[in-house]
Design a protein around this motif. Structure first.
Motif, short mmCIF file in Angstrom:
data_model
loop_
_atom_site.label_atom_id
_atom_site.label_comp_id
_atom_site.label_asym_id
_atom_site.label_seq_id
_atom_site.Cartn_x
_atom_site.Cartn_y
_atom_site.Cartn_z
N LEU A 4 49.01 4.00 49.82
CA LEU A 4 48.16 3.03 50.49
C LEU A 4 48.24 1.68 49.78
N VAL A 5 48.49 0.60 50.53
CA VAL A 5 48.63 -0.74 49.97
C VAL A 5 47.25 -1.34 49.75
N LEU A 6 47.01 -1.89 48.55
CA LEU A 6 45.66 -2.34 48.19
C LEU A 6 45.16 -3.43 49.11
N SER A 7 46.04 -4.36 49.51
CA SER A 7 45.55 -5.48 50.32
C SER A 7 45.25 -5.09 51.75
N GLY A 8 45.76 -3.97 52.21
CA GLY A 8 45.58 -3.63 53.61
C GLY A 8 44.66 -2.46 53.85
N VAL A 9 44.76 -1.42 53.01
CA VAL A 9 43.99 -0.20 53.26
C VAL A 9 43.43 0.31 51.95
N ALA A 131 37.20 3.44 46.79
CA ALA A 131 38.50 3.83 46.27
C ALA A 131 38.43 4.12 44.78
N ALA A 132 37.71 3.29 44.03
CA ALA A 132 37.60 3.49 42.59
C ALA A 132 36.89 4.82 42.29
N GLN A 133 35.79 5.10 42.99
CA GLN A 133 35.09 6.36 42.76
C GLN A 133 35.96 7.56 43.13
N THR A 134 36.70 7.44 44.22
CA THR A 134 37.58 8.53 44.64
C THR A 134 38.64 8.80 43.58
N LEU A 173 35.56 -2.23 35.42
CA LEU A 173 37.00 -2.34 35.61
C LEU A 173 37.40 -3.78 35.84
N SER A 174 38.34 -4.25 35.04
CA SER A 174 38.96 -5.54 35.37
C SER A 174 39.86 -5.33 36.58
N ARG A 175 40.28 -6.44 37.20
CA ARG A 175 41.14 -6.31 38.36
C ARG A 175 42.44 -5.58 37.99
N GLN A 180 45.67 -0.50 38.27
CA GLN A 180 46.34 0.61 37.59
C GLN A 180 45.73 1.95 38.00
N LEU A 181 44.39 2.00 38.08
CA LEU A 181 43.69 3.22 38.46
C LEU A 181 44.13 3.67 39.86
#
Length: 548
Positions: A4-9, A131-134, A173-175, A180-181
């Motif tokens: 999954l691409v971060l900017s889109g989904v 997304a981060a929690q997942t 979390l920094s960007r 990376q996560l």
């Protein structure tokens, strides 16, 4: 599963927040359509892109994939639906939903949402928080709900993640760390292809690494998933109807499969057993449960080359495994031909050569039994999970003593009576009359006949309605003391009258035990317990033995 691409989904989330009570809040979606496969839902979403804003794909509680637009207030959702209906973009089957049946956010055009400033100083949208929690949950750092709320539990998980990677433990979390996560999570999901699958005929459901495994066959009561090319992972599900005895038997089978390392953890409870074992060639994890009269679980094995990823996959499999219905696969009692799968050769349900009753005679778990042909047994088990060895045999009196491979702590053990009951006295026999099918020993009541006049040994006779499964059980007097052990019929060609059965007195058991260093305990009580207390005391010492 696509990366999954971060900017889109954004990435899959295990739970989406439940709807708030107030209808004016943005707690509704326009559900446009559902599809059985993710690729079909993604194709539909691409066709709608540019005409429908805020598109998302959710996996539902039934495992389907819903294409939805949201979130809106209910009034906004109704307005959007009316406009799209008018323009012929959605059908009458579209609906307004609170999303309670959504279980996992698979894809979202999160860029259209207003970004919210987190206390980290970075700007994160709702989808990125989910997304981060997942990802943190997948890695094992987070155990809370995937709800997009970054609270104390989420921050503790971030600190744990940062600690493992040697980063400053800030709890934010920094960007760069966020990217990376998500990349780490995406890589794992792309390799494993984790998807929830339901096996309706077996009544089980779980998240499965479809990138590593494919369904090979259903060979009741097992479902075999074998490795895709390039890996050495295998998974077996089990589903059958059965009682506690069948459950205990299955545990014995799993525990003694040759390919499972002998070292490791083996835990057995009344309605669940688990095995966790590993060596330099294989890792094995089993988790099987008895749910009323249904046995369901799995055996998952892999090569330890990539254990870090496989442990994460197993955690997802274990956490998601559930009974989806009461359906079970029919039990097959004949051996299956597993020659195509040498790793699982011999996984068929073996049948014991014989079952015998017995009883504890000391606090270390020594057992007295009768009728056991130890020479024909390659393994002897005290159910559910204790392997036994022959300590002494008295072939004349038909007594065998068994000792456990590891020390037991029985609830109670036999207290012998000093002499046999007198003729005509009430006695009882405690044994597994029906080979354990009732799940507990039975008490059969009868009367003492006296010494067998035709026997050269100390054999005595009793009268009772005895079944073959009772052989080896304890004969108790009316005070609850063990007067002897029920033995097999004489082997000298003589037949006893119907209803008469032989037993060897406690003195014979005591002498045989003394030869192995066991000093027997005696009871001199003259208090006669009521039948309930007598049954309970007898059940506490009575055991079921299997010969394989």
């Amino acid at each position: 599963m696509k990366n999954l691409v971060l900017s889109g989904v954004v990435i899959a989330a295990n739970l989406i927040f439940a709807a708030a009570a107030a209808s004016q809040e943005q707690d509704h979606w326009l559900q446009i359509a559902t599809y059985p496969r993710l690729d079909e839902a993604q194709r539909a979403a691409r066709e709608l892109r540019g005409t429908v804003d805020r598109l998302e794909i959710h996996q539902t509680a039934r495992g389907r994939f819903a294409v939805a637009a949201g979130r809106y207030t209910r009034a906004e959702a109704q307005q959007v639906r009316q406009r799209l209906l008018r323009d012929g973009i959605v059908s009458e089957f579209s609906s307004i939903t609170s999303g309670r049946h959504f279980r996992r956010l698979v894809q979202s055009s999160a860029g259209t949402r207003a970004m919210q400033r987190d206390t980290t100083g970075e700007e994160y949208g709702d989808g990125e928080k989910l997304a981060a929690q997942t990802a943190l949950r997948w890695l094992g750092d987070y155990q809370g709900a995937v709800d997009g709320k970054i609270g104390p539990q989420s921050r503790a998980a971030i600190r744990a993640y940062q600690s493992r990677r040697g980063l400053p433990e800030t709890g934010a979390l920094s960007r760069h760390q966020f990217n990376q996560l998500i990349q780490l999570y995406n890589r794992d999901i792309e390799i494993s292809g984790m998807q929830r699958m339901e096996f309706d005929s077996a009544g089980i459901s779980a998240e499965i690494p479809t990138g590593l495994l494919e369904l090979d066959r259903i060979d009741a009561p097992f479902i075999y998933l074998n490795p895709t090319p390039g890996n050495r992972t295998q998974l077996i599900f089990v589903s059958l109807s059965g009682n506690s005895l069948a459950f205990e038997t299955l545990y014995g089978i799993f525990e003694n499969l040759e390919f499972i390392p002998a070292s490791g953890e083996r835990l057995f409870a009344g309605n669940r057993f688990r095995i966790s074992a590993a060596d330099e060639t294989i890792v094995a994890e089993a988790d099987v449960r008895l749910i009323e009269d249904r046995i369901k679980g799995y055996l998952f094995v892999w090569h330890p080359d990539n254990s870090e990823l496989m442990l994460r996959i197993h955690r997802a499999l274990s956490g998601s495994f559930s009974e989806s219905s009461e359906a079970t696969l029919p039990l097959v009692t004949t051996a299956s031909d597993n020659s195509a799968d040498p790793l699982f050769a011999g996984l068929e349900i073996p049948q014991p050569l014989s079952r015998h009753s017995g009883f504890f005679i000391d606090a270390l778990g020594t057992v007295a039994t009768s009728g056991l042909d130890a020479d024909s047994c390659s393994h002897i088990y005290l159910l559910p999970d204790q392997e036994m060895s022959v300590a002494a045999v008295d072939p004349v009196r038909g007594i065998t003593l068994l000792t456990p491979h590891s020390q037991q702590s029985p609830l109670a053990f036999a207290k012998f009576s000093a002499k046999p009951p007198s003729k005509g006295a009430a006695i009882s026999v405690s044994g597994y009359s029906f080979g354990g099918e009732l799940g507990a020993p039975s008490q059969t009541y009868g009367t003492m006949i006296g010494k067998d006049p035709a026997s050269d040994s100390e054999r005595h006779l009793l009268r009772a309605d005895i079944f073959p499964g009772d052989i080896g059980g304890a004969v108790l007097d009316r005070n609850g003391a063990v007067a002897g052990i029920l033995t097999t019929q004489p082997q000298n060609g003589r037949s006893l009258p119907q209803g008469l059965h032989p037993f060897s007195p406690s003195a014979a058991i005591s002498r045989l035990a003394l030869g192995t260093g066991i000093v027997s305990s005696y009871s001199f009580s003259r208090t006669e317990p009521d039948r309930i207390d007598l049954n309970r005391a007898a059940s506490d010492i009575t055991v079921l033995i299997e010969c394989y």
